[in-house]
Scaffold this active site. Sequence first.
Site, PDB file in Angstrom:
ATOM      1  N   GLY A 219    -114.487 -48.416 -37.115  1.00 13.49           N
ATOM      2  CA  GLY A 219    -113.223 -48.060 -36.483  1.00 13.49           C
ATOM      3  C   GLY A 219    -112.935 -48.792 -35.191  1.00 13.49           C
ATOM      4  O   GLY A 219    -113.390 -49.917 -34.969  1.00 13.49           O
ATOM      5  N   HIS A 220    -112.175 -48.133 -34.318  1.00 16.69           N
ATOM      6  CA  HIS A 220    -111.632 -48.727 -33.095  1.00 16.69           C
ATOM      7  C   HIS A 220    -112.731 -49.191 -32.140  1.00 16.69           C
ATOM      8  O   HIS A 220    -112.685 -50.302 -31.617  1.00 16.69           O
ATOM      9  CB  HIS A 220    -110.749 -47.675 -32.410  1.00 16.69           C
TER      10      HIS A 220
END
Length: 334
Positions: free
Chosen positions: A307-308
């Site tokens: 993810g981020h």
Amino acid sequence: METNRILRRAAAALSLAALVHGAYAAPAAPAPAATRAAANVASTAAVSYRTVKVDGVNIFYREAGPKDAPTLLLLHGFPTSSQMFRNLIPLLADRYHVIAPDYPGYGQSDMPPMDKFTYSFDNLASVVDKFTQAVGVSRYALYVQDYGAPIGFRMAAAHPERVTAIVVQNGNAYNEGIDNEFWVPAKAFWADKSEANGAKLRPLFELPATKWQYTEGVRDVQRISPDAWTVDQAYMDRPGNKDIQLEMFYSYGSNPGHYPEWQAYFRKHQPPMLIVWGKNDKIFPPAGAHPYLRDLPKAELHLLDTGHFALEEDSAAIGGLMRTFLARAVKAGK
């Protein structure tokens, strides 16, 4: 009783054997090369935690590695600080001089009140630029993530001669990267800085959203340290900090206007670039990664299944990619 005597005799025999061995033991062999190398890595990877004053503001930073080695400048995102690099720094510091500052209002740096300090990307870029001068760094490779991208790209476009290479990790420089649902309320706020539009963004500064940034799109949430979002949230919960974060969200609206300038810098100067991107990021999805290749056809792109905050799950993979890339690119850039 017989058992006790046997045990006492065995213990005495062992003691005598140890004494004899100690008296006639051969000199210790020199440590093998691998051991010496490991000790060197442990020594250079040790992180120092320092503070330097920039325009009257105390800027905290992490530093590791030999100061005469090529410098890596690590620029963090929202809502975190240089703590996002805690796992990456030791993977690089045996070969590079690594520095990672906290911006004003973030992490351990000062948080001046909003009436005494301008919280904008222009000003944070200016502070980080002056920070590099304060710590005696004139050339560096950049690692930019999230907020680090518009800060680092401002610096690179203004001083292209200082930048030896760029590592981009979920950091945007193209309209495609913010053409998604996450940015809809932010764009409304950019167009109309009203209290009502600001109120729609304030939930992003609370714990559920902070935790979501770390856990959304990861392969295994049990491998993500809860310390990460807990520490970030503690900094944001300081009185006045959420107003600073809202002001920075408004200032983010100034970045798209700079995209053509940054893209022109890419095309003209062709800085060596490694793109390592958490492909499951809902804030900066891969739509923002691919356009770099339009302007930098020699850039290296890796989409990672995370993810981020990709370093939380893939710091070892990213560190390995960086070592290979920097060994080639920084040497070529000197």
